[in-house]
Scaffold this motif. Structure first.
Motif, PDB file in Angstrom:
ATOM      1  N   ARG A 191       1.277  -1.309  -0.332  1.00  0.00           N
ATOM      2  CA  ARG A 191       0.286   0.051   0.225  1.00  0.00           C
ATOM      3  C   ARG A 191       1.162   0.944  -0.094  1.00  0.00           C
ATOM      4  O   ARG A 191       1.452   1.502   0.412  1.00  0.00           O
ATOM      5  N   THR A 192       0.330   2.188  -0.612  1.00  0.00           N
ATOM      6  CA  THR A 192       0.968   3.095  -0.680  1.00  0.00           C
ATOM      7  C   THR A 192       0.430   4.634  -1.398  1.00  0.00           C
ATOM      8  O   THR A 192      -0.808   4.280  -1.068  1.00  0.00           O
ATOM      9  N   GLY A 193       0.767   5.681  -0.728  1.00  0.00           N
ATOM     10  CA  GLY A 193      -0.116   6.898  -0.853  1.00  0.00           C
ATOM     11  C   GLY A 193      -0.542   7.704   0.591  1.00  0.00           C
ATOM     12  O   GLY A 193      -0.561   6.736   1.788  1.00  0.00           O
ATOM     13  N   LEU A 194      -2.056   7.904   0.012  1.00  0.00           N
ATOM     14  CA  LEU A 194      -3.121   8.489   1.498  1.00  0.00           C
ATOM     15  C   LEU A 194      -3.152   7.540   2.620  1.00  0.00           C
ATOM     16  O   LEU A 194      -3.761   7.387   3.180  1.00  0.00           O
ATOM     17  N   SER A 195      -3.408   6.490   1.388  1.00  0.00           N
ATOM     18  CA  SER A 195      -4.421   5.327   2.676  1.00  0.00           C
ATOM     19  C   SER A 195      -3.111   4.771   3.121  1.00  0.00           C
ATOM     20  O   SER A 195      -3.480   3.869   4.682  1.00  0.00           O
ATOM     21  N   ALA A 196      -1.602   4.148   2.030  1.00  0.00           N
ATOM     22  CA  ALA A 196      -0.615   3.987   3.706  1.00  0.00           C
ATOM     23  C   ALA A 196      -0.498   4.914   4.974  1.00  0.00           C
ATOM     24  O   ALA A 196      -0.676   4.433   5.838  1.00  0.00           O
ATOM     25  N   ALA A 197      -0.970   6.383   4.476  1.00  0.00           N
ATOM     26  CA  ALA A 197      -0.582   6.480   5.543  1.00  0.00           C
ATOM     27  C   ALA A 197      -2.092   7.067   7.384  1.00  0.00           C
ATOM     28  O   ALA A 197      -1.590   7.339   7.763  1.00  0.00           O
ATOM     29  N   LEU A 198      -2.305   7.000   6.344  1.00  0.00           N
ATOM     30  CA  LEU A 198      -3.989   6.894   7.160  1.00  0.00           C
ATOM     31  C   LEU A 198      -4.214   5.712   7.488  1.00  0.00           C
ATOM     32  O   LEU A 198      -4.775   5.080   8.927  1.00  0.00           O
ATOM     33  N   LEU A 199      -4.279   4.881   6.558  1.00  0.00           N
ATOM     34  CA  LEU A 199      -4.419   3.405   7.227  1.00  0.00           C
ATOM     35  C   LEU A 199      -2.926   2.096   7.443  1.00  0.00           C
ATOM     36  O   LEU A 199      -3.649   1.209   8.348  1.00  0.00           O
ATOM     37  N   GLY A 200      -2.497   2.671   7.229  1.00  0.00           N
ATOM     38  CA  GLY A 200      -0.955   1.911   7.471  1.00  0.00           C
ATOM     39  C   GLY A 200      -0.863   0.187   6.976  1.00  0.00           C
ATOM     40  O   GLY A 200      -2.033  -0.060   6.137  1.00  0.00           O
ATOM     41  N   ASN A 201      -0.914  -1.001   7.198  1.00  0.00           N
ATOM     42  CA  ASN A 201      -0.813  -2.467   6.351  1.00  0.00           C
ATOM     43  C   ASN A 201      -0.082  -2.918   7.753  1.00  0.00           C
ATOM     44  O   ASN A 201       0.682  -2.883   8.981  1.00  0.00           O
ATOM     45  N   THR A 202      -0.982  -4.184   7.440  1.00  0.00           N
ATOM     46  CA  THR A 202      -1.384  -4.551   8.623  1.00  0.00           C
ATOM     47  C   THR A 202       0.411  -5.732   8.865  1.00  0.00           C
ATOM     48  O   THR A 202       1.210  -5.819  10.366  1.00  0.00           O
ATOM     49  N   ALA A 203       1.119  -6.053   8.016  1.00  0.00           N
ATOM     50  CA  ALA A 203       2.673  -6.549   8.157  1.00  0.00           C
ATOM     51  C   ALA A 203       2.958  -5.289   9.209  1.00  0.00           C
ATOM     52  O   ALA A 203       4.679  -6.033   9.940  1.00  0.00           O
ATOM     53  N   GLU A 204       2.942  -4.400   8.875  1.00  0.00           N
ATOM     54  CA  GLU A 204       4.369  -3.341   8.815  1.00  0.00           C
ATOM     55  C   GLU A 204       3.166  -2.767  10.638  1.00  0.00           C
ATOM     56  O   GLU A 204       4.639  -2.995  11.071  1.00  0.00           O
ATOM     57  N   HIS A 205       2.569  -3.776  10.962  1.00  0.00           N
ATOM     58  CA  HIS A 205       2.612  -3.544  12.712  1.00  0.00           C
ATOM     59  C   HIS A 205       2.532  -4.568  13.453  1.00  0.00           C
ATOM     60  O   HIS A 205       3.545  -4.303  14.160  1.00  0.00           O
ATOM     61  N   VAL A 206       3.005  -5.950  12.857  1.00  0.00           N
ATOM     62  CA  VAL A 206       3.281  -6.734  13.401  1.00  0.00           C
ATOM     63  C   VAL A 206       5.241  -6.660  13.026  1.00  0.00           C
ATOM     64  O   VAL A 206       5.790  -7.041  13.740  1.00  0.00           O
ATOM     65  N   LEU A 207       5.689  -6.297  11.993  1.00  0.00           N
ATOM     66  CA  LEU A 207       6.884  -5.546  12.272  1.00  0.00           C
ATOM     67  C   LEU A 207       7.252  -4.745  13.233  1.00  0.00           C
ATOM     68  O   LEU A 207       8.506  -5.410  13.770  1.00  0.00           O
ATOM     69  N   ASP A 208       7.030  -4.507  13.509  1.00  0.00           N
ATOM     70  CA  ASP A 208       6.973  -3.484  15.104  1.00  0.00           C
ATOM     71  C   ASP A 208       7.498  -3.964  16.210  1.00  0.00           C
ATOM     72  O   ASP A 208       7.923  -3.320  16.987  1.00  0.00           O
ATOM     73  N   GLN A 209       7.185  -5.807  16.610  1.00  0.00           N
ATOM     74  CA  GLN A 209       6.813  -6.208  17.021  1.00  0.00           C
ATOM     75  C   GLN A 209       7.881  -7.215  17.469  1.00  0.00           C
ATOM     76  O   GLN A 209       7.714  -8.013  18.103  1.00  0.00           O
TER      77      GLN A 209
END
Length: 308
Positions: A272-290
């Motif tokens: 995901r890129t653009g505005l949707s990435a800024a507003l919604l993020g990405n499940t994978a990215e939330h996982v990566l943080d942990q």
């Protein structure tokens, strides 16, 4: 799925441990992959040299590139590189992620390996803007590594999404498992399927008194159990290596990685890129943080990089 054969290794001059290089050499010895060591450099003082002629500026830039190539050659001399095919590419670019992605597209690399920073207090990965851009825009899988060994007979997690009937999710599950199994052959490791499923919607229970939360939860769990079992049968992964937990992916997957002491988590990212990435993020990215282990991020087969 075949092992990776043409790997782009992102070199970070600030990383004294050379995590990406170590991991790449390890993989190359096991799979006979060809490595391209890639360093993107830029000196902001270059912008201040407007008093120089264009020829003088070009000479300065060429000298800096030559200096970094010599440094990288010296770094390589500290490692056992016998029988490993290695190319070196140093480029001048003020946006590293763009340089990396364009290199991957131009030379058709099938994997990008990049080291990550690690929090001293939590041992979790810290992702830089370059990391996020690669996860969202790179045309091929991205392996983000931290400093640790990959022992033989280790554990690899394939983080799947079994609840969706949508074709793109099913195809991404397929790619995730195939990449996990391909890596397991190279590393002589075991593959585990891990899936998170949601709890019953509390607001529905409040608004509809006759709604049976317990019955709904049991049915939802059984649905995921059945779908997980089907994936296991399709790919020859026994029930002992299937892990299903209620909760959010960013909670379930890191916890499973911790319990299994996994060396690698393979997961999907939709790019995901653009505005949707800024507003919604990405499940994978939330996982990566942990996570506190290496991550192999896989995109859908039909993904096209926005920089292509």
């Amino acid at each position: 799925m075949d092992a990776f054969r043409h790997i782009l290794v992102v070199i970070d001059a600030a990383d004294e441990q050379h995590k990406a290089l170590k991991r790449a050499l390890h993989m190359a010895r096991l799979s006979d992959a060809r490595l391209t060591l890639f360093l993107s450099i830029y000196d902001f003082s270059y912008e201040m040299t407007t008093m120089l002629s264009s020829e003088e500026r070009d000479v300065m830039r060429s000298n800096l590139i030559a200096d970094r190539r010599a440094w990288l050659t010296d770094v390589l001399s500290e490692f056992d590189t016998d029988s490993v095919r290695i190319d070196i590419d140093v480029v001048w670019h003020n946006r590293p992620f763009e340089a990396i992605i364009k290199e991957a597209i131009k030379h058709k690399h099938d994997l990008i390996i990049k080291g990550t920073q690690v929090s001293a207090s939590f041992q979790n990965l810290i992702f830089t803007p370059t990391d996020w851009h690669l996860l969202r825009k790179a045309p091929c899988p991205v392996l983000l590594v931290k400093e640790h060994e990959w022992p033989s007979h280790g554990q690899i997690i394939a983080a799947v999404h079994t609840g969706s009937e949508e074709e793109h999710h099913q195809q991404l599950n397929k790619r995730i498992i195939e990449h996990a199994q391909s890596m397991s052959k190279v590393l002589n490791a075991s593959v585990h399927l891990v899936n998170a499923y949601p709890s019953a919607p509390v607001n529905v229970a409040v608004e509809i008194p006759e709604f049976d939360v317990s019955e709904y939860s049991d049915a939802l769990e059984q649905h995921h159990v059945n779908r997980m079992a089907a994936l296991g049968r399709d790919y020859g992964i026994s029930s002992h290596y299937q892990h299903l937990s209620q909760g959010l992916p960013e909670q379930v997957i890191p916890e499973a990685a911790k319990q299994l002491d996994a060396e690698l988590v393979v997961l999907g990212t939709i790019g995901r890129t653009g505005l949707s990435a800024a507003l919604l993020g990405n499940t994978a990215e939330h996982v990566l943080d942990q996570l506190n282990c290496d991550v192999l991020a896989i995109k859908p087969e039909d993904f096209v990089s926005p920089l292509a």
